[in-house]
Scaffold this motif. Sequence first.
Motif, PDB file in Angstrom:
ATOM      1  N   ASP A 133      52.414   3.814  28.857  1.00 13.98           N
ATOM      2  CA  ASP A 133      52.198   4.783  27.783  1.00 13.98           C
ATOM      3  C   ASP A 133      51.757   4.020  26.539  1.00 13.98           C
ATOM      4  O   ASP A 133      52.566   3.424  25.833  1.00 13.98           O
ATOM      5  CB  ASP A 133      53.477   5.570  27.525  1.00 13.98           C
ATOM      6  CG  ASP A 133      53.285   6.682  26.510  1.00 13.98           C
ATOM      7  OD1 ASP A 133      52.145   6.840  26.010  1.00 13.98           O
ATOM      8  OD2 ASP A 133      54.270   7.372  26.211  1.00 13.98           O
ATOM      9  N   THR A 135      50.792   5.056  23.721  1.00 16.54           N
ATOM     10  CA  THR A 135      51.213   5.617  22.431  1.00 16.54           C
ATOM     11  C   THR A 135      52.576   5.088  22.007  1.00 16.54           C
ATOM     12  O   THR A 135      52.908   5.120  20.829  1.00 16.54           O
ATOM     13  CB  THR A 135      51.262   7.157  22.484  1.00 16.54           C
ATOM     14  OG1 THR A 135      52.203   7.556  23.479  1.00 16.54           O
ATOM     15  CG2 THR A 135      49.893   7.725  22.814  1.00 16.54           C
ATOM     16  N   ARG A 136      53.360   4.583  22.944  1.00 14.21           N
ATOM     17  CA  ARG A 136      54.715   4.118  22.635  1.00 14.21           C
ATOM     18  C   ARG A 136      54.824   2.598  22.567  1.00 14.21           C
ATOM     19  O   ARG A 136      55.703   2.081  21.880  1.00 14.21           O
ATOM     20  CB  ARG A 136      55.692   4.641  23.691  1.00 14.21           C
ATOM     21  CG  ARG A 136      55.809   6.156  23.680  1.00 14.21           C
ATOM     22  CD  ARG A 136      56.803   6.634  24.692  1.00 14.21           C
ATOM     23  NE  ARG A 136      58.119   6.071  24.408  1.00 14.21           N
ATOM     24  CZ  ARG A 136      59.099   5.989  25.281  1.00 14.21           C
ATOM     25  NH1 ARG A 136      58.917   6.405  26.506  1.00 14.21           N
ATOM     26  NH2 ARG A 136      60.255   5.478  24.945  1.00 14.21           N
TER      27      ARG A 136
END
Length: 152
Positions: A133, A135-136
Amino acid sequence: MNDQMLQKLVEDISLTYFNKKFKHRAYFNNRLRTTGGRYMLHSHNIDINPKYFHEYGLDEVIGIIKHELCHYHLHIEGKGYKHGDQDFKLLLKKVGAPRFCSPLSNETKARKPILIYRCRDCHQEYKRKRRVDTTRLVCGKCAGKIYLYRKG
């Protein structure tokens, strides 16, 4: 070879090499992928991977059966039946069973694609088998944003 022939073969090998009867089921299991055989502790049944019979023949399957019968007889007798136990190693040597089975050819093994992620700032690359992920997570070197660079 079918399940009935395999059952008879396992019973014969058990009597010949161990001088003990095999009183449970032995059958082919197509779902086995990375192992030649499996001894089930609760049911005492033995699964054999049919791919080993098709790729290597009867001699390899006999070796796998001997290995699984070592687990079987030692477990029933209450002795050390695990791979690291001394009782298991001694019985393997006594009956001439292999410790490991031969690897299957690469055609039967599925390879996961490698994903390469890259930092936008310092261009550090990260190789992964699973998706991340973006975005994290951030770059471990400079804390910059990472993105999927390419699939390798």
